[in-house]
Scaffold this motif. Structure first.
Motif, mmCIF file in Angstrom:
data_model
loop_
_atom_site.group_PDB
_atom_site.id
_atom_site.type_symbol
_atom_site.label_atom_id
_atom_site.label_comp_id
_atom_site.label_asym_id
_atom_site.label_seq_id
_atom_site.Cartn_x
_atom_site.Cartn_y
_atom_site.Cartn_z
ATOM 1 N N ASN A 1 8.428 12.938 53.441
ATOM 2 C CA ASN A 1 9.047 13.649 52.333
ATOM 3 C C ASN A 1 9.210 12.721 51.133
ATOM 4 O OD1 ASN A 1 10.352 15.652 50.875
ATOM 5 N ND2 ASN A 1 11.855 16.102 52.455
ATOM 6 N N GLU A 2 9.276 13.306 49.958
ATOM 7 C CA GLU A 2 9.474 12.526 48.740
ATOM 8 C C GLU A 2 10.905 12.000 48.696
ATOM 9 O OE1 GLU A 2 8.321 15.719 46.137
ATOM 10 O OE2 GLU A 2 6.323 14.841 45.895
ATOM 11 N N SER A 3 11.106 10.845 48.080
ATOM 12 C CA SER A 3 12.440 10.227 48.077
ATOM 13 C C SER A 3 13.486 11.078 47.349
ATOM 14 C CB SER A 3 12.380 8.827 47.480
ATOM 15 O OG SER A 3 11.871 8.880 46.171
ATOM 16 N N GLY A 4 13.109 11.790 46.313
ATOM 17 C CA GLY A 4 14.069 12.604 45.571
ATOM 18 C C GLY A 4 14.042 14.069 45.941
ATOM 19 N N ALA A 5 13.498 14.402 47.106
ATOM 20 C CA ALA A 5 13.353 15.809 47.499
ATOM 21 C C ALA A 5 14.708 16.496 47.642
ATOM 22 C CB ALA A 5 12.590 15.899 48.812
ATOM 23 N N ASN A 6 14.743 17.774 47.278
ATOM 24 C CA ASN A 6 15.956 18.575 47.407
ATOM 25 C C ASN A 6 15.996 19.363 48.704
ATOM 26 O OD1 ASN A 6 16.954 17.813 44.868
ATOM 27 N ND2 ASN A 6 15.651 19.333 43.865
ATOM 28 N N ALA A 7 14.893 19.343 49.459
ATOM 29 C CA ALA A 7 14.808 20.143 50.683
ATOM 30 C C ALA A 7 13.998 19.396 51.731
ATOM 31 C CB ALA A 7 14.147 21.485 50.373
ATOM 32 N N PRO A 8 14.167 19.749 53.004
ATOM 33 C CA PRO A 8 13.354 19.141 54.056
ATOM 34 C C PRO A 8 11.882 19.510 53.902
ATOM 35 C CG PRO A 8 15.240 20.310 54.989
ATOM 36 C CD PRO A 8 15.154 20.678 53.539
ATOM 37 N N PHE A 9 11.027 18.718 54.506
ATOM 38 C CA PHE A 9 9.584 18.946 54.551
ATOM 39 C C PHE A 9 9.203 18.999 56.023
ATOM 40 C CE2 PHE A 9 5.483 16.534 55.021
ATOM 41 C CZ PHE A 9 4.641 17.559 54.631
ATOM 42 N N SER A 10 8.521 20.071 56.433
ATOM 43 C CA SER A 10 8.131 20.224 57.841
ATOM 44 C C SER A 10 6.647 20.496 57.960
ATOM 45 C CB SER A 10 8.878 21.393 58.493
ATOM 46 O OG SER A 10 10.264 21.187 58.462
ATOM 47 N N HIS A 11 6.067 19.968 59.045
ATOM 48 C CA HIS A 11 4.680 20.290 59.367
ATOM 49 C C HIS A 11 4.503 20.377 60.873
ATOM 50 C CE1 HIS A 11 3.878 16.161 60.580
ATOM 51 N NE2 HIS A 11 4.112 15.693 59.376
ATOM 52 N N LEU A 12 3.511 21.141 61.259
ATOM 53 C CA LEU A 12 3.071 21.192 62.635
ATOM 54 C C LEU A 12 2.041 20.087 62.783
ATOM 55 C CD1 LEU A 12 3.005 22.668 65.376
ATOM 56 C CD2 LEU A 12 1.151 24.058 64.448
ATOM 57 N N SER A 13 2.193 19.241 63.792
ATOM 58 C CA SER A 13 1.245 18.159 64.044
ATOM 59 C C SER A 13 0.539 18.433 65.356
ATOM 60 C CB SER A 13 1.994 16.821 64.136
ATOM 61 O OG SER A 13 1.130 15.802 64.608
ATOM 62 N N VAL A 14 -0.792 18.468 65.330
ATOM 63 C CA VAL A 14 -1.604 18.645 66.535
ATOM 64 C C VAL A 14 -2.479 17.407 66.665
ATOM 65 C CG1 VAL A 14 -3.335 20.055 67.696
ATOM 66 C CG2 VAL A 14 -1.609 21.149 66.239
ATOM 67 N N ILE A 15 -2.394 16.758 67.829
ATOM 68 C CA ILE A 15 -3.162 15.533 68.067
ATOM 69 C C ILE A 15 -3.994 15.713 69.326
ATOM 70 C CG2 ILE A 15 -3.054 13.048 68.499
ATOM 71 C CD1 ILE A 15 -0.264 13.103 67.152
ATOM 72 N N ALA A 16 -5.293 15.439 69.241
ATOM 73 C CA ALA A 16 -6.197 15.440 70.393
ATOM 74 C C ALA A 16 -6.736 14.022 70.534
ATOM 75 C CB ALA A 16 -7.336 16.430 70.179
ATOM 76 N N GLN A 17 -6.377 13.357 71.649
ATOM 77 C CA GLN A 17 -6.777 11.964 71.844
ATOM 78 C C GLN A 17 -6.908 11.680 73.333
ATOM 79 O OE1 GLN A 17 -3.722 9.651 69.965
ATOM 80 N NE2 GLN A 17 -2.096 10.471 71.224
ATOM 81 N N PRO A 18 -7.502 10.546 73.695
ATOM 82 C CA PRO A 18 -7.648 10.218 75.122
ATOM 83 C C PRO A 18 -6.288 10.209 75.824
ATOM 84 C CG PRO A 18 -8.923 8.709 73.770
ATOM 85 C CD PRO A 18 -8.088 9.523 72.836
ATOM 86 N N GLU A 19 -6.259 10.680 77.074
ATOM 87 C CA GLU A 19 -5.019 10.690 77.849
ATOM 88 C C GLU A 19 -4.386 9.316 77.857
ATOM 89 O OE1 GLU A 19 -4.495 12.789 81.663
ATOM 90 O OE2 GLU A 19 -6.564 13.437 81.326
#
Length: 124
Positions: free
Chosen positions: A98-116
């Motif tokens: 998130n930006e340092s001066g943000a007035n609200a939270p920032f959310s994202h869905l993170s999907v990661i596909a990698q070796p076990e």
């Protein structure tokens, strides 16, 4: 098929190896496909929070679900907002938050596909 229901009441506050200052709020599931682990988490950053520079052994895809934030690689930095889809290649050094001066939270869905068994690698 594997279907998992994660009600909002199960949101946890966790320490995370790539978080720079404070904890991440995550909800996630993980499955394995022929040696590839696939995980998904919803991550929320408060004003000024961001990950450390890091890499993944596989692909990471972010889908912005709320607010405006910033993603960066060694070559560029971009402002992103709800509906944006970001893909990081395996071993690409990057950060997000998130930006340092943000007035609200920032959310994202993170999907990661990698070796076990693989996890993020902090590079700085």
């Amino acid at each position: 098929m594997d279907v998992t229901h994660i009600p909002s009441a199960e949101t946890e506050v966790l320490e995370h190896p790539v978080q720079e200052s404070t904890v991440l709020l995550t909800k996630g599931v993980a499955s394995a496909f022929d040696g590839t682990s696939v995980s998904a988490s919803e991550v929320t950053f408060r004003a000024g929070e961001r990950t450390k520079w890091h890499t993944h052994d596989g692909v990471q895809i972010l889908y912005v679900t709320h607010g405006t934030g910033v993603v960066g690689t060694r070559d560029e930095e971009r402002t992103v907002s709800e509906g944006d889809l970001i893909a990081f290649d395996p071993d690409e050094e990057h950060w997000h938050g998130n930006e340092s001066g943000a007035n609200a939270p920032f959310s994202h869905l993170s999907v990661i596909a990698q070796p076990e068994g693989a996890g993020p690698t902090v590079v700085e």
